[in-house]
Design an enzyme around this catalytic site. Structure first.
Site, PDB file in Angstrom:
ATOM      1  N   ASP A  54       0.844  -1.194   0.000  1.00 11.36           N
ATOM      2  CA  ASP A  54       0.000   0.000   0.000  1.00 11.36           C
ATOM      3  C   ASP A  54       0.879   1.243   0.000  1.00 11.36           C
ATOM      4  O   ASP A  54       1.703   1.432   0.892  1.00 11.36           O
ATOM      5  CB  ASP A  54      -0.906   0.000   1.230  1.00 11.36           C
ATOM      6  CG  ASP A  54      -1.821   1.215   1.270  1.00 11.36           C
ATOM      7  OD1 ASP A  54      -2.968   1.102   0.802  1.00 11.36           O
ATOM      8  OD2 ASP A  54      -1.377   2.275   1.768  1.00 11.36           O
ATOM      9  N   HIS A 115      -7.751   9.618  -2.058  1.00 21.23           N
ATOM     10  CA  HIS A 115      -7.058   9.524  -0.779  1.00 21.23           C
ATOM     11  C   HIS A 115      -7.841  10.122   0.389  1.00 21.23           C
ATOM     12  O   HIS A 115      -7.770   9.628   1.514  1.00 21.23           O
ATOM     13  CB  HIS A 115      -5.679  10.176  -0.875  1.00 21.23           C
ATOM     14  CG  HIS A 115      -4.717   9.703   0.154  1.00 21.23           C
ATOM     15  ND1 HIS A 115      -3.364   9.792   0.015  1.00 21.23           N
ATOM     16  CD2 HIS A 115      -4.901   9.115   1.358  1.00 21.23           C
ATOM     17  CE1 HIS A 115      -2.761   9.292   1.070  1.00 21.23           C
ATOM     18  NE2 HIS A 115      -3.670   8.886   1.915  1.00 21.23           N
ATOM     19  N   ARG A 241      10.293  -6.905  13.005  1.00 25.16           N
ATOM     20  CA  ARG A 241       8.913  -6.549  13.318  1.00 25.16           C
ATOM     21  C   ARG A 241       7.998  -6.783  12.122  1.00 25.16           C
ATOM     22  O   ARG A 241       6.848  -7.196  12.272  1.00 25.16           O
ATOM     23  CB  ARG A 241       8.831  -5.095  13.778  1.00 25.16           C
ATOM     24  CG  ARG A 241       7.508  -4.746  14.437  1.00 25.16           C
ATOM     25  CD  ARG A 241       7.586  -3.436  15.180  1.00 25.16           C
ATOM     26  NE  ARG A 241       8.520  -3.497  16.294  1.00 25.16           N
ATOM     27  CZ  ARG A 241       9.601  -2.714  16.419  1.00 25.16           C
ATOM     28  NH1 ARG A 241       9.870  -1.802  15.511  1.00 25.16           N
ATOM     29  NH2 ARG A 241      10.395  -2.839  17.446  1.00 25.16           N
ATOM     30  N   SER A 244       7.316 -10.401  12.214  1.00 23.92           N
ATOM     31  CA  SER A 244       6.452 -10.743  13.343  1.00 23.92           C
ATOM     32  C   SER A 244       5.003 -10.341  13.078  1.00 23.92           C
ATOM     33  O   SER A 244       4.072 -11.093  13.379  1.00 23.92           O
ATOM     34  CB  SER A 244       6.968 -10.054  14.608  1.00 23.92           C
ATOM     35  OG  SER A 244       6.101 -10.277  15.697  1.00 23.92           O
TER      36      SER A 244
END
Length: 267
Positions: A54, A115, A241, A244
């Site tokens: 994204d 947006h 991270r 994870s």
């Protein structure tokens, strides 16, 4: 002797949008990640197994996301790519999209979003341009971001076609069953951003569930999104991270835990 970290167990759940495109429920967000960090983080996400990226025109990182994808070796048709057009570019939507495609090194995106809402007739006018872009094959699906139900109806009435998805701020702290119901009644999927912000990672109800199920608070929050069939796009620049956050296929939350998380925001 060094050991490679175990591969994360990624969820393979997808949601079929109106129009037929399948969006992975787990994506990688790139807001506020720029320059070499954006290349490294996106590369790490693709290596970890994310297949949904994204970005947005205003993020200023489409070129870096595109470079990481091009260099990853992952086939284009295996990765769902989203970008967004700001309402400031109303009247020049297709020019903006062509520029995004050039930066991303793609011939189409999988999802293109307005947006945030513009003023007056801007939203309806932009939405007509978005429909044309999809019909031209430049975007597989089209949607909006930061719209409320009234604005969803406004663009739908202007064109006869509802957005496929609405990307909004979403987390247990912001959960609102009415908002979810409003979207589903209109056939509009919900995609959440900023899931791990605003104090969610430290909230005692969330950390208590995480401790009990042996997972991180972030993994619990991401899993909560998946079980609600809400698309979630966590972001990080830290490779561990990133891995994870994707490692959420190996457990599920029970009904009581889901209800407790729904109640965190007190709505």
């Amino acid at each position: 002797m060094t050991h490679e970290p175990a591969a994360p167990q990624l969820p393979r759940q997808t949601l079929t949008l109106s129009g037929g495109a399948d969006i992975p429920l787990l994506g990688f967000g790139t807001w506020q990640i720029t320059g070499d960090d954006a290349v490294r983080a996106t590369s790490a996400a693709l290596e970890a197994g994310y297949r949904h990226l994204d970005t947005a025109t205003v993020y200023g990182n489409e070129a870096e996301v595109g470079r990481a994808l091009a260099e990853s070796g992952v086939p284009r048709d295996e990765v769902f790519v989203t970008t967004k057009c700001p309402p400031d570019d109303a009247g020049n939507e297709l020019d903006t999209l062509h520029r995004s495609l050039e930066l991303l090194q793609l011939d189409h995106v999988d999802l293109w979003l307005i947006h945030w809402p513009g003023a007056g007739s801007v939203n309806a006018d932009m939405w007509r341009a978005f429909v044309k872009a999809r019909e031209a094959g430049l975007a597989r699906a089209i949607g909006v971001s930061n719209f409320d139900a009234e604005l969803l109806d406004e663009v739908t009435e202007a064109t006869g076609e509802a957005p496929a998805i609405n990307q909004v701020r979403w987390s247990p702290l912001l959960f609102d069953a009415t908002v979810l119901a409003e979207h589903r009644a209109r056939g509009v999927a919900v995609e959440g951003y900023s899931a791990l912000r605003g104090g969610t990672l430290e909230h005692p109800a969330i950390t208590a569930i995480a401790d009990r199920v042996g997972r991180t608070p972030a993994q619990v929050i991401i899993r909560w999104h998946l079980q609600h069939e809400v698309v979630v796009i966590p972001k990080s620049v830290d490779a561990e991270r990133i891995r994870s956050n994707a490692d959420v296929a190996g457990f599920s939350l029970g009904d009581e835990d889901m209800a407790a998380l729904d109640a965190v925001g007190g709505r």
